[in-house]
Design a protein around this motif. Structure first.
Motif, PDB file in Angstrom:
ATOM      1  N   GLY A   1      43.949  38.218  46.401  1.00 32.16           N
ATOM      2  CA  GLY A   1      43.962  39.031  45.193  1.00 32.16           C
ATOM      3  C   GLY A   1      44.868  38.441  44.123  1.00 32.16           C
ATOM      4  N   TRP A   2      44.708  38.938  42.915  1.00 33.58           N
ATOM      5  CA  TRP A   2      45.581  38.496  41.817  1.00 33.58           C
ATOM      6  C   TRP A   2      46.124  39.710  41.098  1.00 33.58           C
ATOM      7  CZ3 TRP A   2      40.366  38.124  42.138  1.00 33.58           C
ATOM      8  CH2 TRP A   2      39.565  38.599  41.102  1.00 33.58           C
ATOM      9  N   GLU A   3      46.706  39.507  39.934  1.00 36.98           N
ATOM     10  CA  GLU A   3      47.446  40.575  39.269  1.00 36.98           C
ATOM     11  C   GLU A   3      46.590  41.806  38.950  1.00 36.98           C
ATOM     12  OE1 GLU A   3      49.766  36.982  39.214  1.00 36.98           O
ATOM     13  OE2 GLU A   3      47.669  37.401  38.717  1.00 36.98           O
ATOM     14  N   ASN A   4      45.318  41.613  38.702  1.00 38.15           N
ATOM     15  CA  ASN A   4      44.409  42.740  38.465  1.00 38.15           C
ATOM     16  C   ASN A   4      43.926  43.253  39.826  1.00 38.15           C
ATOM     17  OD1 ASN A   4      42.531  44.612  37.656  1.00 38.15           O
ATOM     18  ND2 ASN A   4      41.310  43.207  36.413  1.00 38.15           N
ATOM     19  N   SER A   5      44.717  44.152  40.419  1.00 39.46           N
ATOM     20  CA  SER A   5      44.443  44.596  41.789  1.00 39.46           C
ATOM     21  C   SER A   5      43.180  45.431  41.914  1.00 39.46           C
ATOM     22  CB  SER A   5      45.633  45.395  42.327  1.00 39.46           C
ATOM     23  OG  SER A   5      45.877  46.544  41.538  1.00 39.46           O
ATOM     24  N   GLN A   6      42.606  45.869  40.806  1.00 42.31           N
ATOM     25  CA  GLN A   6      41.350  46.613  40.882  1.00 42.31           C
ATOM     26  C   GLN A   6      40.235  45.727  41.440  1.00 42.31           C
ATOM     27  OE1 GLN A   6      40.101  48.370  37.161  1.00 42.31           O
ATOM     28  NE2 GLN A   6      38.857  49.914  38.165  1.00 42.31           N
ATOM     29  N   MET A   7      40.408  44.409  41.290  1.00 37.20           N
ATOM     30  CA  MET A   7      39.415  43.478  41.801  1.00 37.20           C
ATOM     31  C   MET A   7      39.469  43.346  43.325  1.00 37.20           C
ATOM     32  SD  MET A   7      37.828  42.645  39.109  1.00 37.20           S
ATOM     33  CE  MET A   7      37.935  42.399  37.336  1.00 37.20           C
ATOM     34  N   ASP A   8      40.472  43.965  43.961  1.00 36.99           N
ATOM     35  CA  ASP A   8      40.535  43.956  45.427  1.00 36.99           C
ATOM     36  C   ASP A   8      39.270  44.554  46.034  1.00 36.99           C
ATOM     37  OD1 ASP A   8      43.058  42.896  45.233  1.00 36.99           O
ATOM     38  OD2 ASP A   8      44.118  44.717  45.848  1.00 36.99           O
ATOM     39  N   ALA A   9      38.584  45.398  45.275  1.00 39.05           N
ATOM     40  CA  ALA A   9      37.365  46.032  45.774  1.00 39.05           C
ATOM     41  C   ALA A   9      36.321  44.999  46.183  1.00 39.05           C
ATOM     42  CB  ALA A   9      36.782  46.969  44.710  1.00 39.05           C
ATOM     43  N   TYR A  10      36.332  43.841  45.538  1.00 37.07           N
ATOM     44  CA  TYR A  10      35.369  42.799  45.903  1.00 37.07           C
ATOM     45  C   TYR A  10      35.502  42.406  47.376  1.00 37.07           C
ATOM     46  CZ  TYR A  10      34.010  41.798  41.024  1.00 37.07           C
ATOM     47  OH  TYR A  10      33.507  41.865  39.747  1.00 37.07           O
ATOM     48  N   ALA A  11      36.714  42.440  47.893  1.00 36.26           N
ATOM     49  CA  ALA A  11      36.933  42.037  49.291  1.00 36.26           C
ATOM     50  C   ALA A  11      36.103  42.883  50.239  1.00 36.26           C
ATOM     51  CB  ALA A  11      38.422  42.154  49.637  1.00 36.26           C
TER      52      ALA A  11
ATOM     53  N   LEU B   1      42.810  41.144  53.413  1.00 33.98           N
ATOM     54  CA  LEU B   1      42.977  41.276  51.968  1.00 33.98           C
ATOM     55  C   LEU B   1      44.434  41.058  51.610  1.00 33.98           C
ATOM     56  CD1 LEU B   1      42.361  42.126  49.061  1.00 33.98           C
ATOM     57  CD2 LEU B   1      42.400  44.525  49.824  1.00 33.98           C
ATOM     58  N   LEU B   2      44.717  39.982  50.871  1.00 35.48           N
ATOM     59  CA  LEU B   2      46.072  39.709  50.393  1.00 35.48           C
ATOM     60  C   LEU B   2      46.188  40.282  48.987  1.00 35.48           C
ATOM     61  CD1 LEU B   2      46.550  35.993  51.565  1.00 35.48           C
ATOM     62  CD2 LEU B   2      46.704  38.109  52.871  1.00 35.48           C
ATOM     63  N   SER B   3      46.685  41.493  48.911  1.00 32.74           N
ATOM     64  CA  SER B   3      46.725  42.218  47.640  1.00 32.74           C
ATOM     65  C   SER B   3      48.053  42.016  46.919  1.00 32.74           C
ATOM     66  CB  SER B   3      46.516  43.718  47.900  1.00 32.74           C
ATOM     67  OG  SER B   3      46.611  44.452  46.697  1.00 32.74           O
ATOM     68  N   ARG B   4      47.973  42.029  45.587  1.00 32.23           N
ATOM     69  CA  ARG B   4      49.174  41.953  44.770  1.00 32.23           C
ATOM     70  C   ARG B   4      49.446  43.295  44.086  1.00 32.23           C
ATOM     71  NH1 ARG B   4      51.384  37.430  45.256  1.00 32.23           N
ATOM     72  NH2 ARG B   4      53.066  38.183  43.905  1.00 32.23           N
ATOM     73  N   ARG B   5      48.870  44.353  44.623  1.00 34.94           N
ATOM     74  CA  ARG B   5      49.101  45.678  44.041  1.00 34.94           C
ATOM     75  C   ARG B   5      50.563  46.062  44.169  1.00 34.94           C
ATOM     76  NH1 ARG B   5      45.534  49.880  47.127  1.00 34.94           N
ATOM     77  NH2 ARG B   5      43.970  48.271  46.752  1.00 34.94           N
ATOM     78  N   GLU B   6      51.062  46.831  43.235  1.00 36.00           N
ATOM     79  CA  GLU B   6      52.461  47.233  43.215  1.00 36.00           C
ATOM     80  C   GLU B   6      52.668  48.660  43.687  1.00 36.00           C
ATOM     81  OE1 GLU B   6      53.976  46.432  39.351  1.00 36.00           O
ATOM     82  OE2 GLU B   6      53.782  44.253  39.533  1.00 36.00           O
TER      83      GLU B   6
ATOM     84  N   LYS C   1      36.843  50.816  44.471  1.00 36.17           N
ATOM     85  CA  LYS C   1      35.828  50.954  43.431  1.00 36.17           C
ATOM     86  C   LYS C   1      35.959  49.791  42.460  1.00 36.17           C
ATOM     87  CE  LYS C   1      36.273  54.377  40.513  1.00 36.17           C
ATOM     88  NZ  LYS C   1      36.246  55.759  39.952  1.00 36.17           N
ATOM     89  N   THR C   2      34.847  49.170  42.123  1.00 35.84           N
ATOM     90  CA  THR C   2      34.867  48.066  41.163  1.00 35.84           C
ATOM     91  C   THR C   2      35.169  48.611  39.764  1.00 35.84           C
ATOM     92  OG1 THR C   2      32.474  48.272  40.874  1.00 35.84           O
ATOM     93  CG2 THR C   2      33.257  46.672  42.512  1.00 35.84           C
ATOM     94  N   PRO C   3      35.607  47.754  38.838  1.00 27.81           N
ATOM     95  CA  PRO C   3      36.006  48.217  37.510  1.00 27.81           C
ATOM     96  C   PRO C   3      34.944  49.047  36.784  1.00 27.81           C
ATOM     97  CG  PRO C   3      36.762  45.983  37.829  1.00 27.81           C
ATOM     98  CD  PRO C   3      35.912  46.313  39.020  1.00 27.81           C
ATOM     99  N   SER C   4      33.667  48.703  36.950  1.00 30.26           N
ATOM    100  CA  SER C   4      32.616  49.453  36.255  1.00 30.26           C
ATOM    101  C   SER C   4      32.366  50.808  36.895  1.00 30.26           C
ATOM    102  CB  SER C   4      31.314  48.649  36.238  1.00 30.26           C
ATOM    103  OG  SER C   4      30.703  48.664  37.528  1.00 30.26           O
ATOM    104  N   GLY C   5      32.832  50.986  38.134  1.00 31.63           N
ATOM    105  CA  GLY C   5      32.587  52.225  38.853  1.00 31.63           C
ATOM    106  C   GLY C   5      31.237  52.277  39.535  1.00 31.63           C
TER     107      GLY C   5
END
Length: 239
Positions: A180-190, A205-210, A219-223
């Motif tokens: 994962g990267w700074e935009n943790s919403q993209m973790d959904a792809y995993a 999943l190696l997440s960078r969520r805080e 949920k993906t960004p578009s929902g």
């Protein structure tokens, strides 16, 4: 794999086995409380309430739905071999296997320019080489990594990587490490990529969520693509 479109949302039933690795700044949390009735919330007067689909099968038991998480500090990347070994040890093995046959890393497109994600990918690459593990790197496409991708761009990002996994001869005993990267919403792809080959491969999943958020809900960004682990267990498995 079953999909149904309702109000521009895609609901998918799947089998997913995943471990979640969080940065050290995310404090431990108590396991989710057991829910006595996690099944679909139906109106008892609904015409569907008494259909066979919604009846509880004989012998079925309600259980906690959980996802394991582990704290993995960035400093651990300085020892690539131990870094990768930790991921392999902490991720559940496929049924009947005591080791993973190959490592498949999924990372953001180069255009994302995430230094942290690239350092993690480099550490995994060095660690896999030191452990003599076969490793393949798969990059998400540029459109799918935008802050606000369209549903079609998300769909293409998911299925392009899933296809790449098959072309690189991933099997049911492979591990998929999603960086994962700074935009943790993209973790959904995993979750969505991991559930496609062979009805699901093991995912780390190696997440960078805080913050935790809801780790049982992706949920993906578009929902348009959404997973709720509390209801997916009806026809699949989430562990």
């Amino acid at each position: 794999l079953s999909k149904s479109n309702q109000k521009s949302k895609t609901h998918i039933t799947f089998q997913l086995n995943m471990s979640l690795f969080l940065p050290d700044n995310v404090a431990p949390i108590a396991p989710a409380a057991n829910l006595e009735n996690w099944n679909d919330q139906l109106n008892s007067e609904s015409s569907l309430a008494n259909s066979d689909f919604f009846k509880k099968p004989a012998g079925m038991e309600n259980r906690n739905v959980e996802i394991n998480y582990h704290q993995l500090v960035d400093e651990a990347r300085s020892k690539p071999l131990d870094f990768v070994q930790t991921i392999l040890d902490q991720t559940p093995k496929p049924k009947g296997r005591n080791a993973f046959t190959s490592i498949h890393v999924v990372g953001p497109h180069d255009g994302v320019q995430s230094e942290e994600a690239q350092r993690t990918i480099d550490a995994i690459s060095k660690g896999a080489k030191g452990l003599r593990k076969e490793m393949h790197l798969h990059r998400l496409n540029k459109a799918g990594c935008k802050p606000n991708p369209t549903p079609m761009e998300e769909y293409n990002a998911i299925f392009e990587v899933a296809s790449s996994l098959l072309l690189e001869k991933a099997d049911r005993a492979s591990i998929l490490i999603f960086v994962g990267w700074e935009n943790s919403q993209m973790d959904a792809y995993a979750a969505f990529i991991g559930m496609l080959p062979f009805r699901g491969v093991q995912v780390a999943l190696l997440s960078r969520r805080e913050s935790y958020g809801d780790m049982l809900h992706f949920k993906t960004p578009s929902g348009s693509f959404e997973i709720d682990a509390l209801t997916s267990a009806r026809m699949g498995k989430f562990s």
